[in-house]
Design a protein around this motif. Structure first.
Motif, PDB file in Angstrom:
ATOM      1  N   UNK A   1       0.791  -1.258   0.009  1.00  0.00           N
ATOM      2  CA  UNK A   1      -0.116  -0.087  -0.043  1.00  0.00           C
ATOM      3  C   UNK A   1       0.923   1.214  -0.044  1.00  0.00           C
ATOM      4  N   UNK A   2       1.885   1.479   1.042  1.00  0.00           N
ATOM      5  CA  UNK A   2       2.680   2.674   1.011  1.00  0.00           C
ATOM      6  C   UNK A   2       3.472   2.561  -0.414  1.00  0.00           C
ATOM      7  N   UNK A   3       4.091   1.572  -0.863  1.00  0.00           N
ATOM      8  CA  UNK A   3       4.703   1.835  -2.223  1.00  0.00           C
ATOM      9  C   UNK A   3       3.784   2.188  -3.469  1.00  0.00           C
ATOM     10  N   UNK A   4       2.642   1.594  -3.435  1.00  0.00           N
ATOM     11  CA  UNK A   4       1.625   2.146  -4.454  1.00  0.00           C
ATOM     12  C   UNK A   4       1.225   3.632  -4.273  1.00  0.00           C
ATOM     13  N   UNK A   5       1.226   4.049  -3.076  1.00  0.00           N
ATOM     14  CA  UNK A   5       0.756   5.327  -2.902  1.00  0.00           C
ATOM     15  C   UNK A   5       1.951   6.347  -2.939  1.00  0.00           C
ATOM     16  N   UNK A   6       3.121   5.816  -2.856  1.00  0.00           N
ATOM     17  CA  UNK A   6       4.373   6.693  -2.795  1.00  0.00           C
ATOM     18  C   UNK A   6       4.410   7.277  -1.401  1.00  0.00           C
ATOM     19  N   UNK A   7       4.204   6.726  -0.363  1.00  0.00           N
ATOM     20  CA  UNK A   7       4.049   7.189   0.908  1.00  0.00           C
ATOM     21  C   UNK A   7       4.983   6.803   1.803  1.00  0.00           C
ATOM     22  N   UNK A   8       5.416   7.487   3.006  1.00  0.00           N
ATOM     23  CA  UNK A   8       6.283   7.063   3.921  1.00  0.00           C
ATOM     24  C   UNK A   8       5.579   6.544   4.969  1.00  0.00           C
ATOM     25  N   UNK A   9       6.343   5.700   6.050  1.00  0.00           N
ATOM     26  CA  UNK A   9       5.779   5.442   7.352  1.00  0.00           C
ATOM     27  C   UNK A   9       5.222   6.382   7.981  1.00  0.00           C
ATOM     28  N   UNK A  10       5.838   7.565   7.988  1.00  0.00           N
ATOM     29  CA  UNK A  10       5.260   8.838   8.689  1.00  0.00           C
ATOM     30  C   UNK A  10       3.816   9.136   8.104  1.00  0.00           C
ATOM     31  N   UNK A  11       3.589   8.914   6.871  1.00  0.00           N
ATOM     32  CA  UNK A  11       2.729   9.353   6.233  1.00  0.00           C
ATOM     33  C   UNK A  11       1.378   8.306   6.553  1.00  0.00           C
ATOM     34  N   UNK A  12       1.765   7.099   6.349  1.00  0.00           N
ATOM     35  CA  UNK A  12       0.875   6.025   6.918  1.00  0.00           C
ATOM     36  C   UNK A  12       0.496   6.235   8.288  1.00  0.00           C
ATOM     37  N   UNK A  13       1.410   6.469   9.056  1.00  0.00           N
ATOM     38  CA  UNK A  13       0.902   6.718  10.423  1.00  0.00           C
ATOM     39  C   UNK A  13       0.120   7.770  10.837  1.00  0.00           C
ATOM     40  N   UNK A  14       0.152   8.728  10.046  1.00  0.00           N
ATOM     41  CA  UNK A  14      -0.495  10.161  10.040  1.00  0.00           C
ATOM     42  C   UNK A  14      -2.092   9.522   9.488  1.00  0.00           C
TER      43      UNK A  14
END
Length: 88
Positions: free
Chosen positions: A15-28
């Motif tokens: 999911x993070x890779x597909x969205x191009x987001x960091x751990x920090x953004x997923x945490x948010x």
């Protein structure tokens, strides 16, 4: 790592890779800590507590109850049974 926790770890990473987001953004997005995200993406991961599972299901678009959880939520304020503390 159980089969269920491995499935969750893979889904979170993908999911993070597909969205191009960091751990920090997923945490948010999940309103969970970065440490919680890292833990569930790692090979040390285990089943999440129910609250975290619901957050993961929401962000992943999975049906409620589709992520197995630990048996119950734990809080910092829990006291051992018969602690002698009066409540109420």
């Amino acid at each position: 790592m159980s089969e269920e926790s491995e499935r969750l770890a893979k889904a979170l990473i993908e999911f993070r890779e597909a969205e191009g987001i960091s751990v920090r953004e997923l945490a948010r997005r999940t309103e969970l800590s970065e440490a919680t995200i890292r833990f569930h993406e790692s090979d040390r991961g285990c089943l999440p507590v129910p609250f975290a599972a619901r957050r993961f299901e929401e962000v992943l678009g999975w049906a409620p109850g589709s992520i197995p959880t630990t048996s119950r939520e734990l809080t910092d304020l829990e006291l051992p049974p018969d602690s002698g503390t009066v409540t109420g």
